[in-house]
Motif scaffolding. Structure first.
Motif, mmCIF file in Angstrom:
data_model
loop_
_atom_site.group_PDB
_atom_site.id
_atom_site.type_symbol
_atom_site.label_atom_id
_atom_site.label_comp_id
_atom_site.label_asym_id
_atom_site.label_seq_id
_atom_site.Cartn_x
_atom_site.Cartn_y
_atom_site.Cartn_z
ATOM 1 N N GLY A 167 0.781 -1.224 0.000
ATOM 2 C CA GLY A 167 0.000 0.000 0.000
ATOM 3 C C GLY A 167 0.815 1.277 0.000
ATOM 4 O O GLY A 167 0.345 2.306 -0.491
ATOM 5 N N ASN A 168 2.039 1.243 0.553
ATOM 6 C CA ASN A 168 2.830 2.476 0.618
ATOM 7 C C ASN A 168 4.164 2.400 -0.108
ATOM 8 O O ASN A 168 4.933 3.371 -0.110
ATOM 9 C CB ASN A 168 3.063 2.894 2.077
ATOM 10 N N VAL A 181 12.892 -0.832 -2.028
ATOM 11 C CA VAL A 181 12.329 -0.972 -0.685
ATOM 12 C C VAL A 181 12.462 -2.428 -0.251
ATOM 13 O O VAL A 181 12.571 -3.334 -1.083
ATOM 14 C CB VAL A 181 10.846 -0.552 -0.620
ATOM 15 N N GLY A 182 12.463 -2.631 1.054
ATOM 16 C CA GLY A 182 12.471 -3.987 1.595
ATOM 17 C C GLY A 182 11.151 -4.263 2.274
ATOM 18 O O GLY A 182 10.614 -3.385 2.958
ATOM 19 N N GLY A 183 10.598 -5.463 2.071
ATOM 20 C CA GLY A 183 9.315 -5.764 2.685
ATOM 21 C C GLY A 183 9.053 -7.246 2.807
ATOM 22 O O GLY A 183 9.618 -8.049 2.053
ATOM 23 N N SER A 184 8.205 -7.588 3.766
ATOM 24 C CA SER A 184 7.874 -8.991 4.013
ATOM 25 C C SER A 184 6.525 -9.380 3.435
ATOM 26 O O SER A 184 6.143 -10.551 3.494
ATOM 27 C CB SER A 184 7.889 -9.276 5.519
ATOM 28 N N TRP A 185 5.788 -8.416 2.874
ATOM 29 C CA TRP A 185 4.433 -8.707 2.421
ATOM 30 C C TRP A 185 4.388 -9.684 1.245
ATOM 31 O O TRP A 185 3.362 -10.301 0.989
ATOM 32 C CB TRP A 185 3.702 -7.414 2.074
ATOM 33 N N GLU A 206 3.662 -9.242 -8.812
ATOM 34 C CA GLU A 206 3.018 -7.941 -8.637
ATOM 35 C C GLU A 206 3.995 -6.903 -8.080
ATOM 36 O O GLU A 206 4.039 -5.757 -8.531
ATOM 37 C CB GLU A 206 1.815 -8.095 -7.702
ATOM 38 N N ALA A 207 4.782 -7.320 -7.098
ATOM 39 C CA ALA A 207 5.759 -6.394 -6.495
ATOM 40 C C ALA A 207 6.841 -5.996 -7.492
ATOM 41 O O ALA A 207 7.332 -4.868 -7.457
ATOM 42 C CB ALA A 207 6.396 -7.048 -5.268
#
Length: 213
Positions: A167-168, A181-185, A206-207
């Motif tokens: 979302g962000n 960016v780093g993310g776990s989603w 998608e990411a």
């Protein structure tokens, strides 16, 4: 240090999202890395937050040729050396210390240290680093705070991590001083535990479309 930053950037090769993974079961490491790579996220960070994290790194790095495996949550020189020996292509730490900088200085493996305050950023800059992890991103002030750093630290680039989500993510990727960016989603715990690799591949795909610009 500057040449190692270039090496790290070349490993990323424009990938907008770096999956930040906490893997509880060694058996999940290889299929998870493969699913993410199939979705377009070849570069992954396996954090040292579980007892078998080093073995997960070892297996993913050794068995998934298409993956570029790094180690995260590295806190000291011993962990740096262990992660590098396990096959990590890059090292990520939540902060920056002289001990970690010294360990990175004696290794071919590039370091992406965390920094959120002007003082921490200046310490990293003095060590020759111009690409840093911004952690914890949301809790530290989010995209607005990171944007405010662009002017006084014009040469510094960041990978915000911590509270970054689907979302962000675009809010961060739209900033001039953000590389990725780093993310776990992209690898939720419930999907990993259920072995739903196709669903994780879909999230990764998608990411991977969240390009800058």
């Amino acid at each position: 240090m500057a040449s190692k930053t270039e090496k790290l950037l070349s490993l990323l090769d424009g990938q907008p999202v770096i999956p930040v993974l906490k893997i509880d079961r060694v058996a999940d490491a290889v299929p998870l890395a493969r699913a993410l790579a199939r979705g377009g996220l070849r570069v992954i960070e396996i954090t040292l937050r579980t007892a078998d994290a080093l073995e997960c790194i070892r297996r993913a790095a050794g068995e998934v040729e298409e993956a570029i495996v790094g180690a995260g949550t590295i806190l000291d020189a011993r962990q740096f050396d262990e992660a590098a020996a396990a096959g990590s292509k890059f090292i990520v730490s939540p902060g920056v210390t002289r001990e970690l900088l010294a360990a990175a200085g004696g290794s071919e493996v590039p370091l992406l240290p965390g920094a959120i305050t002007p003082g921490e950023i200046m310490t990293a800059r003095e060590a020759g680093l111009d690409f840093l992890k911004f952690f914890p991103a949301e809790q530290a002030g989010g995209a607005a705070f990171l944007k405010s750093l662009a002017s006084p630290f014009g040469g510094m680039k960041f990978c915000p991590t911590g509270g970054v989500s689907a979302g962000n993510a675009r809010d961060y990727l739209g900033l001039p001083n953000v590389i990725c960016v780093g993310g776990s989603w992209v690898a939720p715990d419930d999907l990993v535990k259920a072995g739903k690799w196709d669903a994780i591949e879909a999230l990764a795909r998608e990411a991977a479309t969240l390009r800058k610009g």
